[in-house]
Write a protein that holds these residues in place. Structure first.
Motif, mmCIF file in Angstrom:
data_model
loop_
_atom_site.group_PDB
_atom_site.id
_atom_site.type_symbol
_atom_site.label_atom_id
_atom_site.label_comp_id
_atom_site.label_asym_id
_atom_site.label_seq_id
_atom_site.Cartn_x
_atom_site.Cartn_y
_atom_site.Cartn_z
ATOM 1 N N GLY A 1 -27.811 6.943 -77.854
ATOM 2 C CA GLY A 1 -28.647 6.007 -77.103
ATOM 3 C C GLY A 1 -28.220 4.558 -77.255
ATOM 4 N N PRO A 2 -28.090 4.046 -78.492
ATOM 5 C CA PRO A 2 -27.630 2.665 -78.664
ATOM 6 C C PRO A 2 -26.255 2.408 -78.064
ATOM 7 C CG PRO A 2 -28.620 3.473 -80.687
ATOM 8 C CD PRO A 2 -28.534 4.652 -79.758
ATOM 9 N N THR A 3 -25.424 3.428 -78.054
ATOM 10 C CA THR A 3 -24.099 3.272 -77.457
ATOM 11 C C THR A 3 -24.215 2.984 -75.969
ATOM 12 O OG1 THR A 3 -23.000 4.699 -79.069
ATOM 13 C CG2 THR A 3 -21.922 4.446 -76.946
ATOM 14 N N MET A 4 -25.093 3.716 -75.282
ATOM 15 C CA MET A 4 -25.268 3.465 -73.848
ATOM 16 C C MET A 4 -25.846 2.079 -73.599
ATOM 17 S SD MET A 4 -26.266 6.787 -71.619
ATOM 18 C CE MET A 4 -27.905 7.018 -72.283
ATOM 19 N N THR A 5 -26.781 1.655 -74.444
ATOM 20 C CA THR A 5 -27.354 0.319 -74.292
ATOM 21 C C THR A 5 -26.285 -0.754 -74.448
ATOM 22 O OG1 THR A 5 -29.492 1.087 -75.140
ATOM 23 C CG2 THR A 5 -29.094 -1.277 -75.165
ATOM 24 N N SER A 6 -25.387 -0.566 -75.411
ATOM 25 C CA SER A 6 -24.328 -1.550 -75.620
ATOM 26 C C SER A 6 -23.411 -1.631 -74.407
ATOM 27 C CB SER A 6 -23.513 -1.204 -76.877
ATOM 28 O OG SER A 6 -22.650 -0.102 -76.658
ATOM 29 N N CYS A 7 -23.283 -0.528 -73.684
ATOM 30 C CA CYS A 7 -22.445 -0.530 -72.477
ATOM 31 C C CYS A 7 -23.018 -1.470 -71.422
ATOM 32 C CB CYS A 7 -22.348 0.872 -71.893
ATOM 33 S SG CYS A 7 -21.502 2.069 -72.942
ATOM 34 N N VAL A 8 -24.340 -1.514 -71.324
ATOM 35 C CA VAL A 8 -24.985 -2.375 -70.332
ATOM 36 C C VAL A 8 -24.937 -3.829 -70.772
ATOM 37 C CG1 VAL A 8 -27.150 -2.873 -69.149
ATOM 38 C CG2 VAL A 8 -26.506 -0.510 -69.581
ATOM 39 N N ILE A 9 -25.240 -4.086 -72.037
ATOM 40 C CA ILE A 9 -25.312 -5.465 -72.524
ATOM 41 C C ILE A 9 -23.948 -6.157 -72.462
ATOM 42 C CG2 ILE A 9 -25.768 -6.890 -74.552
ATOM 43 C CD1 ILE A 9 -27.910 -4.893 -75.351
ATOM 44 N N TRP A 10 -22.913 -5.440 -72.888
ATOM 45 C CA TRP A 10 -21.588 -6.063 -72.857
ATOM 46 C C TRP A 10 -20.551 -5.028 -72.493
ATOM 47 C CZ3 TRP A 10 -18.542 -8.566 -77.492
ATOM 48 C CH2 TRP A 10 -17.453 -9.292 -76.968
ATOM 49 N N ARG A 11 -20.192 -4.192 -73.470
ATOM 50 C CA ARG A 11 -19.254 -3.116 -73.185
ATOM 51 C C ARG A 11 -19.447 -2.017 -74.227
ATOM 52 N NH1 ARG A 11 -14.792 -3.678 -76.702
ATOM 53 N NH2 ARG A 11 -14.618 -5.739 -77.653
ATOM 54 N N CYS A 12 -19.006 -0.821 -73.907
ATOM 55 C CA CYS A 12 -19.178 0.296 -74.819
ATOM 56 C C CYS A 12 -18.398 0.079 -76.108
ATOM 57 C CB CYS A 12 -18.696 1.583 -74.150
ATOM 58 S SG CYS A 12 -19.598 2.035 -72.655
ATOM 59 N N PHE A 13 -19.027 0.403 -77.216
ATOM 60 C CA PHE A 13 -18.374 0.338 -78.520
ATOM 61 C C PHE A 13 -17.762 -1.036 -78.774
ATOM 62 C CE2 PHE A 13 -17.824 4.734 -76.896
ATOM 63 C CZ PHE A 13 -18.596 5.405 -77.805
ATOM 64 N N TRP A 14 -18.469 -2.097 -78.368
ATOM 65 C CA TRP A 14 -17.867 -3.433 -78.447
ATOM 66 C C TRP A 14 -17.572 -3.877 -79.877
ATOM 67 C CZ3 TRP A 14 -20.423 -7.507 -80.868
ATOM 68 C CH2 TRP A 14 -21.784 -7.304 -81.146
ATOM 69 N N THR A 15 -18.219 -3.245 -80.868
ATOM 70 C CA THR A 15 -17.926 -3.598 -82.252
ATOM 71 C C THR A 15 -16.774 -2.781 -82.827
ATOM 72 O OG1 THR A 15 -19.492 -1.970 -83.125
ATOM 73 C CG2 THR A 15 -20.341 -4.173 -82.661
ATOM 74 N N GLY A 16 -16.188 -1.924 -81.993
ATOM 75 C CA GLY A 16 -15.136 -1.048 -82.488
ATOM 76 C C GLY A 16 -15.676 0.236 -83.088
ATOM 77 N N ARG A 17 -16.953 0.553 -82.777
ATOM 78 C CA ARG A 17 -17.599 1.730 -83.341
ATOM 79 C C ARG A 17 -17.050 3.037 -82.786
ATOM 80 N NH1 ARG A 17 -22.386 2.973 -82.041
ATOM 81 N NH2 ARG A 17 -22.786 4.303 -83.817
ATOM 82 N N ASP A 18 -16.241 2.976 -81.738
ATOM 83 C CA ASP A 18 -15.824 4.223 -81.112
ATOM 84 C C ASP A 18 -15.077 5.138 -82.077
ATOM 85 O OD1 ASP A 18 -13.933 2.241 -81.074
ATOM 86 O OD2 ASP A 18 -13.028 2.843 -79.173
ATOM 87 N N ASP A 19 -14.151 4.579 -82.854
ATOM 88 C CA ASP A 19 -13.423 5.393 -83.820
ATOM 89 C C ASP A 19 -14.347 5.948 -84.885
ATOM 90 O OD1 ASP A 19 -11.041 5.002 -82.521
ATOM 91 O OD2 ASP A 19 -10.421 3.313 -83.760
ATOM 92 N N ARG A 20 -15.262 5.114 -85.376
ATOM 93 C CA ARG A 20 -16.191 5.569 -86.416
ATOM 94 C C ARG A 20 -17.149 6.616 -85.863
ATOM 95 N NH1 ARG A 20 -16.293 0.051 -87.291
ATOM 96 N NH2 ARG A 20 -18.462 -0.199 -86.636
ATOM 97 N N THR A 21 -17.603 6.433 -84.629
ATOM 98 C CA THR A 21 -18.516 7.399 -84.027
ATOM 99 C C THR A 21 -17.822 8.739 -83.826
ATOM 100 O OG1 THR A 21 -19.748 5.662 -82.897
ATOM 101 C CG2 THR A 21 -19.982 7.886 -82.035
ATOM 102 N N ARG A 22 -16.617 8.713 -83.269
ATOM 103 C CA ARG A 22 -15.867 9.955 -83.080
ATOM 104 C C ARG A 22 -15.623 10.647 -84.415
ATOM 105 N NH1 ARG A 22 -13.005 10.673 -78.224
ATOM 106 N NH2 ARG A 22 -14.415 10.053 -76.541
ATOM 107 N N GLU A 23 -15.292 9.873 -85.441
ATOM 108 C CA GLU A 23 -15.062 10.451 -86.759
ATOM 109 C C GLU A 23 -16.337 11.094 -87.297
ATOM 110 O OE1 GLU A 23 -13.639 9.027 -91.240
ATOM 111 O OE2 GLU A 23 -13.443 7.677 -89.532
ATOM 112 N N TYR A 24 -17.466 10.426 -87.100
ATOM 113 C CA TYR A 24 -18.748 10.981 -87.551
ATOM 114 C C TYR A 24 -19.038 12.301 -86.841
ATOM 115 C CZ TYR A 24 -23.729 11.494 -88.430
ATOM 116 O OH TYR A 24 -24.955 12.001 -88.806
ATOM 117 N N VAL A 25 -18.848 12.308 -85.521
ATOM 118 C CA VAL A 25 -19.162 13.501 -84.726
ATOM 119 C C VAL A 25 -18.269 14.671 -85.115
ATOM 120 C CG1 VAL A 25 -19.096 14.467 -82.386
ATOM 121 C CG2 VAL A 25 -20.149 12.235 -82.789
ATOM 122 N N THR A 26 -17.009 14.420 -85.365
ATOM 123 C CA THR A 26 -16.082 15.515 -85.643
ATOM 124 C C THR A 26 -16.041 15.927 -87.106
ATOM 125 O OG1 THR A 26 -14.247 13.935 -85.860
ATOM 126 C CG2 THR A 26 -14.613 14.912 -83.691
#
Length: 312
Positions: free
Chosen positions: A159-184
């Protein structure tokens, strides 16, 4: 390779707007998501004729228990159950619509909006843990025949990831790698443990893990100005990763997994006839953001009904 729009591009754009301009821009961006923004039910009570579908039959009217998060509680389909404030157990939640299709069935909705895997074994929103409530049903008079569950999206911070997409851009803090790592790497064990706990508490009931629908449109169908193609690919990939992990965890726990990836085809977020509420930042639509409206709930109910009808 990280798929994202250039940070400098958006940073320069936002800096040039100033604070007032930013709010105006957000309003415009959100207006491009989907024309429907109210939370009134959408056609859930309308009878639907479905030809060629095998009727679901049981030796006795079944009891269906729905566990999990907002994708089972019916977030976005008020009125909500008053005895569970904060859980958003909606009148048109798909488990309840499923029950309407099975003669004599009883549906018990234990899912709670915002729930993570921890809510299965600990109190959440002042409600008993979902596993504890399930266990109480098993030893009582309403023994469940079918137990469904959706869980994991909140653990992954979807949910917060989608919100960040609207406010600025997706994973703007660089969370994409950490999120993918968490999920996998971390989510698989959490889900396997959660499913095993549900199975152990469910008695003789059939346990069905229901995946999350694919929310994001093709590049040609996308009407949202805030969602560029790279972001769309990122979000779709994260959604797919969560479902893939859930399927494997369900298999290891010895429970069913039902993929509903395609139930919203032609009606995804940011399409002209979306069955998903647009992403909102404030107001009544905030909690419903990215959740199925009543037509979307109906589509999920139909998918689960068809799965039961196959008798797999």
């Amino acid at each position: 390779m990280q798929l994202r729009m250039s940070a400098s591009t958006r940073a320069r754009r936002l800096a040039s707007l100033g604070v007032a301009g930013l709010f105006v821009t957000l309003t415009v961006l959100l207006s491009g998501c989907q024309p429907r923004t109210d939370l009134s039910p959408v056609g859930a009570d309308q009878p639907r004729e479905r030809t060629g579908v095998k009727p679901v039959s049981f030796s006795k009217p079944p009891t269906i228990v729905a566990l999990g998060d907002s994708y089972s509680s019916g977030e976005g389909t008020p009125p909500y159950d008053p005895d569970a404030p904060g859980c958003a157990r909606g009148a048109s939640a798909w488990p309840r619509l499923l029950g309407q299709q099975i003669t004599g069935s009883t549906v018990i909705l234990l899912a709670c909006s915002g729930a993570k895997t921890t809510a299965l074994t600990t109190s959440f929103h002042n409600q008993s843990s979902q596993v504890e409530a399930l266990r109480a049903l098993v030893v009582g008079k309403l023994k469940p025949d079918i137990v469904t569950i959706t869980i994991g999206g909140n653990d992954a911070g979807f949910g917060p990831t989608m919100t960040s997409c609207v406010i600025w851009r997706c994973f703007w803090t660089g969370r994409d790698d950490r999120t993918r790592e968490y999920v996998t790497e971390q989510l698989p064990s959490l889900l396997q443990t959660a499913y095993s706990q549900v199975k152990a508490a469910a008695g003789d009931a059939r346990v069905i893990v229901v995946g999350y629908p694919d929310l994001f449109p093709s590049s040609t169908a996308n009407t949202c100005k805030w969602l560029d193609n790279n972001e769309r690919v990122q979000l779709t990939g994260l959604n797919n990763d969560i479902n893939r992990v859930a399927r494997r965890a369900a298999s290891k726990a010895g429970v069913d997994f039902l993929s509903i990836d395609r139930v919203l085809d032609k009606h995804k977020l940011c399409t002209k006839d979306a069955w998903i509420y647009p992403v909102a930042l404030t107001g009544a639509g905030l909690q419903a953001s990215g959740h199925p409206n009543a037509l979307g709930q109906r589509a999920i109910a139909d998918a689960v009904y068809d799965y039961l009808a196959k008798g797999d």
